[in-house]
Design an enzyme around this catalytic site. Structure first.
Site, PDB file in Angstrom:
ATOM      1  N   TYR A 193       3.660   2.333   8.060  1.00 30.79           N
ATOM      2  CA  TYR A 193       3.203   1.849   6.759  1.00 30.79           C
ATOM      3  C   TYR A 193       1.759   2.273   6.505  1.00 30.79           C
ATOM      4  CZ  TYR A 193       1.749  -1.551   3.178  1.00 30.79           C
ATOM      5  OH  TYR A 193       1.248  -2.146   2.047  1.00 30.79           O
TER       6      TYR A 193
ATOM      7  N   SER B  24      -3.472   0.035   0.417  1.00 25.60           N
ATOM      8  CA  SER B  24      -3.390  -1.220   1.168  1.00 25.60           C
ATOM      9  C   SER B  24      -4.694  -1.508   1.901  1.00 25.60           C
ATOM     10  CB  SER B  24      -2.250  -1.141   2.198  1.00 25.60           C
ATOM     11  OG  SER B  24      -2.257  -2.251   3.057  1.00 25.60           O
TER      12      SER B  24
END
Length: 261
Positions: free
Chosen positions: A166, A153
């Protein structure tokens, strides 16, 4: 000798020439996975999709119209069920390409997350990748060829608040990418990561002002358009191809030039 092994011995293929490859793809039915799955199928691959979202699965089924798509509804946190499923798949032939993509992304301040909530994120975003990789690795090693693609990410570069579990999970995937690349390379297996930028998916619903967020994204990108699923699919298909056989241990940003390393 099976057909997929013969394909790899026949010489380099152009990027995207994935006919005959068997792909295991977690989180394949929703978000960026949906478009990438369609692209893999169009390129000739056989795709085993593991996604627990029934509505997303049905949407993908209706659009794909491909016998080479196998939709498997499983909760990736049910480790025993996932292992049993993967062992059945591998009995039918080696998985050539593994895409560890499934993720959840709860959002709130760090101090509001319980330890159990943080562990739940790790279970989907990291532990499932560990299980899938362990199950497909022996057959990849036996055929001396394989591709593992982890989805990380852009958030690893900072700039986003209230996503600490996350971000932590994606950092773990990046570390595993590098460790596995070093360890598995001697068996002809490459391991790379793709770090998507800020793509317009359901994940953006966490932002209270969509128009302001859209401006924020474009201001940070060198390319002044929003990314599309095809942008991710192109990177995935290249890394899955013979053309990427000398690339491993890399985290490739597909983000319109937001981050430049």
């Amino acid at each position: 000798m099976n057909g997929s092994l013969h394909l790899r011995q026949s010489g380099p293929k152009a990027p995207g020439a994935l006919s005959g490859l068997r792909v295991l793809f977690t989180g394949a039915a929703g978000g960026l996975g949906h478009g990438t799955t369609l692209a893999l199928l169009a390129s000739g691959a056989e795709v085993f999709s593991i996604d627990r979202d029934h509505a997303h699965n049905e949407s993908l089924r209706s659009e794909a119209h491909a016998a080479r798509l196998h939709l498997i509804e499983r909760d990736l946190t049910d480790t025993d069920a996932v292992r049993a499923c993967l062992r059945d798949i591998v009995k039918g032939g080696a998985i050539n390409v593994l895409i560890n993509n499934a993720a959840i992304y709860p959002t709130k301040p760090f101090e509001d997350f319980t330890l159990e909530e943080q562990r739940a994120v790790q279970a989907v975003n990291v532990d499932a990748a560990l299980v899938c990789t362990a199950e497909v690795l022996p057959a990849m090693r036996a055929q001396n060829w394989g591709r593992i693609i982890n989805v990380t990410s852009i958030t690893l570069g900072g700039g986003w608040e209230n996503l600490s579990p996350y971000v932590q999970s994606k950092g773990a995937l990046l570390g595993l990418t590098r460790a596995w690349a070093r360890e598995f390379g001697k068996w002809g297996i490459t391991v790379n990561a793709i770090a998507p930028g800020a793509f317009p998916t359901d994940a953006e619903r966490i932002h209270p002002d969509p128009e302001a967020y859209n401006r924020f994204v474009l201001d940070h990108q060198a390319v002044k358009r929003r990314g599309t699923p095809n942008d991710i699919a192109a990177a995935v298909m290249f890394l899955a191809s013979d053309g990427a056989g000398f690339i491993t241990g890399q985290n490739i940003a597909v983000d319109g030039g937001w981050s430049m390393n």
